[in-house]
Design a protein around this motif. Structure first.
Motif, mmCIF file in Angstrom:
data_model
loop_
_atom_site.group_PDB
_atom_site.id
_atom_site.type_symbol
_atom_site.label_atom_id
_atom_site.label_comp_id
_atom_site.label_asym_id
_atom_site.label_seq_id
_atom_site.Cartn_x
_atom_site.Cartn_y
_atom_site.Cartn_z
ATOM 1 N N LEU A 17 53.117 40.960 44.311
ATOM 2 C CA LEU A 17 53.390 40.634 45.705
ATOM 3 C C LEU A 17 52.191 39.909 46.309
ATOM 4 O O LEU A 17 51.048 40.150 45.908
ATOM 5 N N PRO A 18 52.429 39.055 47.287
ATOM 6 C CA PRO A 18 51.304 38.387 47.964
ATOM 7 C C PRO A 18 50.352 39.409 48.593
ATOM 8 O O PRO A 18 50.786 40.462 49.097
ATOM 9 N N GLU A 19 49.077 39.102 48.584
ATOM 10 C CA GLU A 19 48.049 40.001 49.118
ATOM 11 C C GLU A 19 48.336 40.398 50.571
ATOM 12 O O GLU A 19 48.121 41.545 50.961
ATOM 13 N N ALA A 20 48.833 39.464 51.363
ATOM 14 C CA ALA A 20 49.132 39.765 52.772
ATOM 15 C C ALA A 20 50.178 40.873 52.897
ATOM 16 O O ALA A 20 50.117 41.696 53.821
ATOM 17 N N PHE A 21 51.128 40.911 51.977
ATOM 18 C CA PHE A 21 52.138 41.974 51.998
ATOM 19 C C PHE A 21 51.522 43.304 51.577
ATOM 20 O O PHE A 21 51.803 44.342 52.170
ATOM 21 N N LEU A 22 50.691 43.267 50.546
ATOM 22 C CA LEU A 22 50.070 44.495 50.044
ATOM 23 C C LEU A 22 49.233 45.175 51.120
ATOM 24 O O LEU A 22 49.194 46.398 51.208
ATOM 25 N N GLU A 23 48.560 44.379 51.939
ATOM 26 C CA GLU A 23 47.730 44.947 53.002
ATOM 27 C C GLU A 23 48.571 45.723 54.010
ATOM 28 O O GLU A 23 48.066 46.642 54.648
ATOM 29 N N LEU A 24 49.829 45.362 54.154
ATOM 30 C CA LEU A 24 50.706 46.040 55.106
ATOM 31 C C LEU A 24 51.451 47.226 54.489
ATOM 32 O O LEU A 24 52.299 47.834 55.136
ATOM 33 N N LEU A 25 51.124 47.557 53.257
ATOM 34 C CA LEU A 25 51.724 48.715 52.579
ATOM 35 C C LEU A 25 50.743 49.880 52.510
ATOM 36 O O LEU A 25 50.846 50.737 51.648
ATOM 37 N N ASP A 26 49.796 49.938 53.450
ATOM 38 C CA ASP A 26 48.732 50.937 53.370
ATOM 39 C C ASP A 26 49.191 52.359 53.639
ATOM 40 O O ASP A 26 48.539 53.299 53.241
ATOM 41 N N ASN A 27 50.307 52.564 54.290
ATOM 42 C CA ASN A 27 50.801 53.912 54.547
ATOM 43 C C ASN A 27 52.189 54.087 53.934
ATOM 44 O O ASN A 27 53.102 54.630 54.552
ATOM 45 N N VAL A 28 52.335 53.582 52.697
ATOM 46 C CA VAL A 28 53.607 53.674 51.983
ATOM 47 C C VAL A 28 53.351 54.298 50.618
ATOM 48 O O VAL A 28 52.520 53.814 49.846
ATOM 49 N N GLU A 29 54.040 55.382 50.341
ATOM 50 C CA GLU A 29 53.966 56.028 49.030
ATOM 51 C C GLU A 29 55.046 55.406 48.145
ATOM 52 O O GLU A 29 56.197 55.272 48.554
ATOM 53 N N ILE A 30 54.666 55.023 46.934
ATOM 54 C CA ILE A 30 55.620 54.413 46.005
ATOM 55 C C ILE A 30 55.726 55.314 44.785
ATOM 56 O O ILE A 30 54.720 55.617 44.144
ATOM 57 N N THR A 31 56.961 55.755 44.507
ATOM 58 C CA THR A 31 57.181 56.704 43.422
ATOM 59 C C THR A 31 58.293 56.224 42.496
ATOM 60 O O THR A 31 59.067 55.331 42.839
ATOM 61 N N VAL A 32 58.355 56.852 41.333
ATOM 62 C CA VAL A 32 59.426 56.619 40.370
ATOM 63 C C VAL A 32 60.091 57.959 40.105
ATOM 64 O O VAL A 32 59.425 58.958 39.858
ATOM 65 N N TYR A 66 53.606 54.865 67.651
ATOM 66 C CA TYR A 66 53.798 55.188 66.231
ATOM 67 C C TYR A 66 52.435 55.489 65.612
ATOM 68 O O TYR A 66 51.634 54.595 65.349
ATOM 69 N N ASN A 67 52.141 56.777 65.431
ATOM 70 C CA ASN A 67 50.897 57.177 64.768
ATOM 71 C C ASN A 67 51.023 58.621 64.296
ATOM 72 O O ASN A 67 51.947 59.332 64.655
ATOM 73 N N LEU A 68 50.086 59.023 63.475
ATOM 74 C CA LEU A 68 50.052 60.381 62.942
ATOM 75 C C LEU A 68 51.376 60.787 62.293
ATOM 76 O O LEU A 68 51.919 61.858 62.556
ATOM 77 N N VAL A 69 51.900 59.919 61.471
ATOM 78 C CA VAL A 69 53.167 60.187 60.783
ATOM 79 C C VAL A 69 52.928 60.241 59.279
ATOM 80 O O VAL A 69 51.947 59.699 58.768
ATOM 81 N N LEU A 70 53.844 60.889 58.593
ATOM 82 C CA LEU A 70 53.790 60.896 57.142
ATOM 83 C C LEU A 70 54.000 59.477 56.628
ATOM 84 O O LEU A 70 54.640 58.655 57.290
ATOM 85 N N PRO A 71 53.522 59.187 55.435
ATOM 86 C CA PRO A 71 53.738 57.837 54.885
ATOM 87 C C PRO A 71 55.218 57.544 54.685
ATOM 88 O O PRO A 71 56.023 58.443 54.436
ATOM 89 N N ASP A 72 55.573 56.274 54.810
ATOM 90 C CA ASP A 72 56.893 55.834 54.386
ATOM 91 C C ASP A 72 56.942 56.012 52.871
ATOM 92 O O ASP A 72 55.908 56.161 52.219
ATOM 93 N N LYS A 73 58.138 55.951 52.321
ATOM 94 C CA LYS A 73 58.277 56.183 50.885
ATOM 95 C C LYS A 73 59.248 55.171 50.292
ATOM 96 O O LYS A 73 60.325 54.942 50.838
ATOM 97 N N ILE A 74 58.831 54.583 49.186
ATOM 98 C CA ILE A 74 59.711 53.738 48.369
ATOM 99 C C ILE A 74 59.850 54.436 47.026
ATOM 100 O O ILE A 74 58.856 54.758 46.381
ATOM 101 N N THR A 75 61.097 54.682 46.639
ATOM 102 C CA THR A 75 61.366 55.299 45.342
ATOM 103 C C THR A 75 62.154 54.315 44.494
ATOM 104 O O THR A 75 63.149 53.741 44.950
ATOM 105 N N ILE A 76 61.704 54.126 43.275
ATOM 106 C CA ILE A 76 62.404 53.294 42.304
ATOM 107 C C ILE A 76 63.030 54.239 41.287
ATOM 108 O O ILE A 76 62.355 55.114 40.734
ATOM 109 N N PHE A 77 64.341 54.076 41.046
ATOM 110 C CA PHE A 77 65.080 54.993 40.181
ATOM 111 C C PHE A 77 65.244 54.398 38.787
ATOM 112 O O PHE A 77 65.940 53.398 38.595
ATOM 113 N N GLN A 78 64.605 55.032 37.834
ATOM 114 C CA GLN A 78 64.520 54.510 36.476
ATOM 115 C C GLN A 78 65.851 54.473 35.747
ATOM 116 O O GLN A 78 66.226 53.451 35.160
#
Length: 124
Positions: A17-32, A66-78
């Protein structure tokens, strides 16, 4: 494909992903996960139809309070991804597509907007 290799593909897709997008994913948990759970399916019984899921508040919907919230979550299903793919190359492509799709939801794009973007991309 083992979980470690699949997780590496997800990491690679994020790295693409472009670096500019990655910088905006700072409070996102990514799981499988293997499959979505009942809560993630939201009433749909077909656990094989969901390839990925964004859970959170899109950037476009966040206000000044919008502050003091749990991270957003992206789940990828294998397992659903593996089920629709015939080769490792297909899995790599689908993981890339699914990661981009879920990240786009984080940025506020709807499924309909994403479908239109994919249609335009395919016809180019």
């Amino acid at each position: 494909m083992n979980r470690e290799r699949f997780s590496e593909l997800v990491t690679q897709a994020l790295d693409n992903l472009p670096e500019a997008f990655l910088e905006l994913l700072d409070n996102v948990e990514i799981t499988v996960d293997d499959y979505p759970d009942r809560h993630q399916l939201q009433g749909d019984d077909d656990c094989m139809s969901l390839l990925g899921l964004y859970e959170g508040v899109p950037l476009t919907e966040r206000g000044a309070h919008y502050n003091l919230v749990l991270p957003d979550k992206i789940t990828i299903f294998q397992k659903p991804i593996e089920a629709i793919c015939h080769t490792d190359a297909d899995i790599i492509d689908q993981v890339e597509t699914t990661v981009r799709h879920e990240v786009a939801h984080h940025f506020g794009l709807s499924d309909e907007e994403l479908d239109q973007i994919e249609e335009n991309r395919a016809s180019s």
